[in-house]
Design an enzyme around this catalytic site. Structure first.
Site, PDB file in Angstrom:
ATOM      1  CB  SER A 147      -0.884   0.007   1.253  1.00  0.00           C
ATOM      2  OG  SER A 147      -1.515   1.259   1.417  1.00  0.00           O
ATOM      3  CE1 TYR A 160      -3.604  -2.376   5.504  1.00  0.00           C
ATOM      4  CE2 TYR A 160      -2.951  -0.078   5.214  1.00  0.00           C
ATOM      5  CZ  TYR A 160      -3.393  -1.283   4.689  1.00  0.00           C
ATOM      6  OH  TYR A 160      -3.624  -1.374   3.337  1.00  0.00           O
TER       7      TYR A 160
END
Length: 287
Positions: A147, A160
């Site tokens: 990401s 995360y």
């Protein structure tokens, strides 16, 4: 090199979290380019439906119902893929995710689950799939779906984002260690990709006003879609990328490159556009 080098005919590709969203887009894209597809997902209904859709389109597909945080089940799913198709050529580590929570209010259990879901499962899948690839002796390609949050600060997503950053370093190191076996390891780093999960997590995100606001921050002036991730993944799995390993491709419409620069209503670019320009623009030196 010929156009046939982009084809994936005869290859077996396993996609974790492949029943929905980015994983589904990659699975459909690779199937369209000729790969046999193994979908591993906890969503039994969506996984079975996708496998059926691929078969109806003339492809070969297998759905394995498994939770990637169950390491035994994940290994068994990889074994099923290798057994069903007699080879394993491509692993797409797509399963992962998280919900916004400030680090100081996040529970230890939540932190641990984030790490296991996003990073632990990836390492388990990579290790076990690589064993099969080495045994088959055909090399292979491992593609990690990271990401943009692995490249920048992500308030509300500290654990995360840390996992996604760790994924990128793991990609580079695994690429070096597995190169001797002809296994290439690369990553893609998406920013906003419109999926059902994105829409459900951000109610109102697709209202015209919100879409237009994001367009100011995205140089390509649009949100991403799953096919935007499928294209680079197909490239990385194909014969077009036989000398590409240890790299990360940003799939973000230019947001990592712009790094805070925002398009103004006059179609110009400005850093921190809400500040008066006099606070930002250097003055010409006086003679």
């Amino acid at each position: 090199m010929t156009p046939a080098d982009i084809r994936l005919d005869g290859l077996c590709a396993l996609v974790t979290g492949g029943a929905n969203g980015i994983g589904k887009g990659i699975a459909l894209g690779m199937a369209g380019f000729g790969a046999d597809i193994v979908i591993v997902d906890i969503d039994a209904e969506a996984g079975a439906r996708l496998a059926g859709d691929i078969a109806a389109a003339g492809g070969r597909s297998l759905f394995v119902h498994a939770d990637v945080m169950d390491r035994g089940a994940l290994r068994a799913a990889i074994d099923s893929a290798a057994g069903q198709f007699g080879r394993l050529d491509v692993l797409v580590n797509n399963a992962g995710g998280g919900r916004p929570v400030k680090f100081m209010t996040q529970s230890e259990r939540s932190r641990d689950r984030h790490v296991e879901f996003n990073l632990g499962s990836l390492m388990t899948a990579t290790h076990h799939a690589a064993q099969h690839m080495i045994a088959f002796g055909n090399g292979g390609a491992i593609i990690n779906v990271s990401s943009i949050e692995g490249l920048r600060a992500a308030p509300g997503y500290a654990v995360y984002a840390a996992c996604k950053a760790g994924m990128l370093n793991f990609t580079r190191t695994a690429a070096v260690e597995l190169a001797e076996f002809g296994i290439r390891v690369n990553a893609i780093a998406p920013d906003i990709i419109v999926t059902e999960g994105f829409v459900n997590q951000a109610p109102g995100a697709m209202e015209p006003r919100q879409v237009a606001a994001r367009g100011r921050y995205i140089p390509m002036q649009r949100d991403g879609v799953p096919d935007d991730c499928a294209g680079p993944a197909i490239f990385l799995a194909s014969g077009m990328a036989t000398y590409v390993t240890g790299t990360t491709i940003s799939i973000d419409g230019g947001t990592w490159a712009s790094s805070g620069w925002v398009r103004t209503p006059e179609n110009d670019w400005r850093l921190f556009p809400d500040f008066p320009s006099s606070c930002l623009d250097p003055k010409e030196p006086q003679p």
